[in-house]
Design a protein around this motif. Sequence first.
Motif, PDB file in Angstrom:
ATOM      1  N   VAL A   1     142.503  -8.839 -89.119  1.00 41.22           N
ATOM      2  CA  VAL A   1     141.069  -8.917 -88.859  1.00 41.22           C
ATOM      3  C   VAL A   1     140.857  -9.805 -87.632  1.00 41.22           C
ATOM      4  CG1 VAL A   1     138.819  -9.610 -89.771  1.00 41.22           C
ATOM      5  CG2 VAL A   1     140.559  -8.667 -91.310  1.00 41.22           C
ATOM      6  N   PRO A   2     140.081  -9.345 -86.637  1.00 44.80           N
ATOM      7  CA  PRO A   2     139.875 -10.161 -85.427  1.00 44.80           C
ATOM      8  C   PRO A   2     139.341 -11.546 -85.788  1.00 44.80           C
ATOM      9  CG  PRO A   2     138.997  -7.959 -85.109  1.00 44.80           C
ATOM     10  CD  PRO A   2     139.377  -8.057 -86.547  1.00 44.80           C
ATOM     11  N   PRO A   3     140.027 -12.616 -85.385  1.00 45.91           N
ATOM     12  CA  PRO A   3     139.557 -13.964 -85.737  1.00 45.91           C
ATOM     13  C   PRO A   3     138.165 -14.274 -85.218  1.00 45.91           C
ATOM     14  CG  PRO A   3     141.820 -14.035 -84.919  1.00 45.91           C
ATOM     15  CD  PRO A   3     141.312 -12.651 -84.661  1.00 45.91           C
ATOM     16  N   GLU A   4     137.758 -13.614 -84.127  1.00 46.95           N
ATOM     17  CA  GLU A   4     136.424 -13.849 -83.581  1.00 46.95           C
ATOM     18  C   GLU A   4     135.320 -13.493 -84.581  1.00 46.95           C
ATOM     19  OE1 GLU A   4     139.297 -13.121 -80.317  1.00 46.95           O
ATOM     20  OE2 GLU A   4     138.764 -12.080 -82.166  1.00 46.95           O
ATOM     21  N   MET A   5     135.665 -12.683 -85.587  1.00 44.83           N
ATOM     22  CA  MET A   5     134.671 -12.284 -86.586  1.00 44.83           C
ATOM     23  C   MET A   5     134.159 -13.465 -87.404  1.00 44.83           C
ATOM     24  SD  MET A   5     134.215  -8.982 -86.331  1.00 44.83           S
ATOM     25  CE  MET A   5     133.507  -8.520 -87.900  1.00 44.83           C
ATOM     26  N   ILE A   6     134.823 -14.608 -87.282  1.00 42.75           N
ATOM     27  CA  ILE A   6     134.362 -15.793 -88.003  1.00 42.75           C
ATOM     28  C   ILE A   6     132.943 -16.165 -87.589  1.00 42.75           C
ATOM     29  CG2 ILE A   6     135.199 -17.524 -86.371  1.00 42.75           C
ATOM     30  CD1 ILE A   6     136.040 -19.239 -88.711  1.00 42.75           C
ATOM     31  N   ALA A   7     132.527 -15.706 -86.381  1.00 43.10           N
ATOM     32  CA  ALA A   7     131.173 -15.996 -85.909  1.00 43.10           C
ATOM     33  C   ALA A   7     130.116 -15.460 -86.868  1.00 43.10           C
ATOM     34  CB  ALA A   7     130.961 -15.403 -84.520  1.00 43.10           C
ATOM     35  N   LEU A   8     130.453 -14.417 -87.615  1.00 46.43           N
ATOM     36  CA  LEU A   8     129.480 -13.834 -88.536  1.00 46.43           C
ATOM     37  C   LEU A   8     129.097 -14.769 -89.668  1.00 46.43           C
ATOM     38  CD1 LEU A   8     130.746 -10.151 -88.842  1.00 46.43           C
ATOM     39  CD2 LEU A   8     128.550 -10.899 -87.941  1.00 46.43           C
ATOM     40  N   VAL A   9     129.980 -15.675 -90.050  1.00 45.76           N
ATOM     41  CA  VAL A   9     129.705 -16.510 -91.231  1.00 45.76           C
ATOM     42  C   VAL A   9     129.396 -17.948 -90.878  1.00 45.76           C
ATOM     43  CG1 VAL A   9     131.131 -15.051 -92.702  1.00 45.76           C
ATOM     44  CG2 VAL A   9     132.160 -17.044 -91.613  1.00 45.76           C
ATOM     45  N   ILE A  10     129.554 -18.332 -89.617  1.00 43.08           N
ATOM     46  CA  ILE A  10     129.324 -19.732 -89.262  1.00 43.08           C
ATOM     47  C   ILE A  10     127.883 -20.135 -89.532  1.00 43.08           C
ATOM     48  CG2 ILE A  10     129.131 -21.298 -87.279  1.00 43.08           C
ATOM     49  CD1 ILE A  10     131.720 -20.163 -86.238  1.00 43.08           C
ATOM     50  N   GLY A  11     126.934 -19.240 -89.258  1.00 42.41           N
ATOM     51  CA  GLY A  11     125.538 -19.585 -89.444  1.00 42.41           C
ATOM     52  C   GLY A  11     125.164 -19.869 -90.883  1.00 42.41           C
ATOM     53  N   THR A  12     125.888 -19.269 -91.831  1.00 44.04           N
ATOM     54  CA  THR A  12     125.570 -19.475 -93.245  1.00 44.04           C
ATOM     55  C   THR A  12     126.565 -20.406 -93.928  1.00 44.04           C
ATOM     56  OG1 THR A  12     126.920 -17.551 -93.889  1.00 44.04           O
ATOM     57  CG2 THR A  12     124.607 -17.152 -93.384  1.00 44.04           C
ATOM     58  N   ASP A  13     127.503 -20.952 -93.158  1.00 43.33           N
ATOM     59  CA  ASP A  13     128.604 -21.676 -93.792  1.00 43.33           C
ATOM     60  C   ASP A  13     128.143 -22.925 -94.516  1.00 43.33           C
ATOM     61  OD1 ASP A  13     131.565 -22.158 -94.192  1.00 43.33           O
ATOM     62  OD2 ASP A  13     131.014 -23.986 -93.114  1.00 43.33           O
ATOM     63  N   ARG A  14     127.155 -23.626 -93.965  1.00 45.39           N
ATOM     64  CA  ARG A  14     126.793 -24.898 -94.597  1.00 45.39           C
ATOM     65  C   ARG A  14     126.284 -24.708 -96.019  1.00 45.39           C
ATOM     66  NH1 ARG A  14     126.048 -30.298 -92.976  1.00 45.39           N
ATOM     67  NH2 ARG A  14     126.045 -31.426 -94.931  1.00 45.39           N
ATOM     68  N   ILE A  15     125.491 -23.639 -96.252  1.00 42.47           N
ATOM     69  CA  ILE A  15     124.984 -23.395 -97.598  1.00 42.47           C
ATOM     70  C   ILE A  15     126.137 -23.041 -98.541  1.00 42.47           C
ATOM     71  CG2 ILE A  15     123.597 -21.793 -98.981  1.00 42.47           C
ATOM     72  CD1 ILE A  15     121.604 -21.732 -96.704  1.00 42.47           C
ATOM     73  N   VAL A  16     127.044 -22.177 -98.079  1.00 44.80           N
ATOM     74  CA  VAL A  16     128.206 -21.831 -98.898  1.00 44.80           C
ATOM     75  C   VAL A  16     129.101 -23.050 -99.074  1.00 44.80           C
ATOM     76  CG1 VAL A  16     130.193 -20.299 -99.121  1.00 44.80           C
ATOM     77  CG2 VAL A  16     128.082 -19.441 -98.107  1.00 44.80           C
ATOM     78  N   ASP A  17     129.224 -23.859 -98.011  1.00 41.85           N
ATOM     79  CA  ASP A  17     130.049 -25.069 -98.059  1.00 41.85           C
ATOM     80  C   ASP A  17     129.547 -26.021 -99.130  1.00 41.85           C
ATOM     81  OD1 ASP A  17     132.005 -26.835 -97.435  1.00 41.85           O
ATOM     82  OD2 ASP A  17     131.289 -27.319 -95.433  1.00 41.85           O
ATOM     83  N   MET A  18     128.233 -26.189 -99.209  1.00 43.31           N
ATOM     84  CA  MET A  18     127.663 -27.048-100.245  1.00 43.31           C
ATOM     85  C   MET A  18     128.089 -26.589-101.637  1.00 43.31           C
ATOM     86  SD  MET A  18     123.749 -27.437 -98.878  1.00 43.31           S
ATOM     87  CE  MET A  18     123.300 -28.510 -97.515  1.00 43.31           C
ATOM     88  N   THR A  19     128.040 -25.265-101.838  1.00 48.71           N
ATOM     89  CA  THR A  19     128.349 -24.722-103.165  1.00 48.71           C
ATOM     90  C   THR A  19     129.828 -24.830-103.476  1.00 48.71           C
ATOM     91  OG1 THR A  19     126.557 -23.148-102.761  1.00 48.71           O
ATOM     92  CG2 THR A  19     127.921 -22.763-104.687  1.00 48.71           C
ATOM     93  N   ARG A  20     130.702 -24.581-102.475  1.00 49.82           N
ATOM     94  CA  ARG A  20     132.132 -24.577-102.781  1.00 49.82           C
ATOM     95  C   ARG A  20     132.690 -25.970-102.980  1.00 49.82           C
ATOM     96  NH1 ARG A  20     132.501 -22.679 -97.158  1.00 49.82           N
ATOM     97  NH2 ARG A  20     133.457 -24.241 -95.810  1.00 49.82           N
ATOM     98  N   THR A  21     131.983 -27.004-102.541  1.00 49.21           N
ATOM     99  CA  THR A  21     132.474 -28.365-102.756  1.00 49.21           C
ATOM    100  C   THR A  21     132.381 -28.756-104.224  1.00 49.21           C
ATOM    101  OG1 THR A  21     131.757 -28.936-100.519  1.00 49.21           O
ATOM    102  CG2 THR A  21     132.280 -30.758-101.967  1.00 49.21           C
TER     103      THR A  21
END
Length: 436
Positions: A392-412
């Motif tokens: 999977v192209p690593p550049e695709m990570i750009a798709l989830v960076i904008g929502t990462d903080r909300i998911v990050d809060m939950t996964r902690t």
Amino acid sequence: MESTNPAESRGLSLPSRILIGLVTGAILGLALNVWVPEGPGQDRVIWWADNVAKPAGDIFLRMLFMVVVPLVFSSLVLGVAGLGSMNNLGRLGGRTLMWFVGTTAFAATIGLTLVNVMAPGEGLSAEVREQVMTQFAGDAQTRLDQAAAGTGFSIHTFVNIIPRNIFASASNERETLGVIFFALIVGIAITRIPSDRDRVFLDLLETIYEICAKILGFAMWLAPVGVFGLVFAVTAKLGIDVMRSLGAYVVTAVSGLLFYQFVVLPAFAYFLIGITPKKLFTGVRALMITAFSTSSSNATLPTTMKTAIENFDVPKPIAGFVMPLGATMNMNGTALFEGVTVLFLAQVAGVELSLGSQVIVIMMAVLTAIGSAGVPGGSLPLLTIVLSQVGVPPEMIALVIGTDRIVDMTRTMPNVTSDLLCSAWVAKHERRHATG
């Protein structure tokens, strides 16, 4: 830790005030994001988020982070030294590692299963895909550069665990494993010298630990305001259209993490340790709120240790041994998130992952979760390594960076709750060993 905030004796408890700060910040941020039109009004909202709210939250986070290194070092050395012998250390370490690997692999498997069933990446339009990747292209490149610079998982990850300069490792939040390794070696060395020679040093470490606990009490006094600022800054700046478009991904990831937190971990607690769900959630309420608001296993470490010792009767030496390791190595939520994210991005990119490729994702999720930094966004550089491994192209990570903080809060939350349960599980077996 003693309360340093007199307001607790007059009314609301600290967890309640933190929760109020979190909910208020989220509601106000989302309301301004939706109701304030683009232009000067929206610019003023972003200015307040960047220059008032986020700095207030950053002050709170920095108060927590500044004592993490001395707290990790002192608690881990005291924990290892308190075990008394290499036999105890080997037995304790073996059980701890068994919990870390087993639960992390199980979490990654749940994540992959959810994405296979819900297929969130198949409904994202090409137009939205281009919009998000353009918006976060610079941040995505930063993550790629971090991975290329050696923060990804490889054989060098194991080599770099041994620090050349412990002070350099202590000053770099992404090299916590170096501090942990040094603390383990110091603790082991203490067990090999006469007890009358180590007392002064251990007393010094006990004092350092208590000083850190007091400083953390001061930091937690700022927690309601800090949490408000952090959550407001996130919710006020995230575009509602992008959030809606990526909603299926967020729902899948958050659903998996909440399922793991509120179903899987209570099952582990009940069947493996004998802790009822009611006792578990009563005891970890403040811990969950702190983890959710800080998005950091390291920042939550003091609260995790305090909760394990005071609410679940985990002996201090065991908590001091397991918790610092868990804050860096036991990332159940992170592994589940990586499984969800890799398969979601594969679906968006049109890359079909075979069963064998998904097994590789599970293995890589376990390994990279162990190597990820226990700080907000610490797993993102390592995620690019997993993506490239399965085509999977690593550049695709750009798709989830904008929502990462909300998911990050939950996964902690599952990250730190699993740390606590690991310490309780190890303590249970140590008591059985002592009486057997």
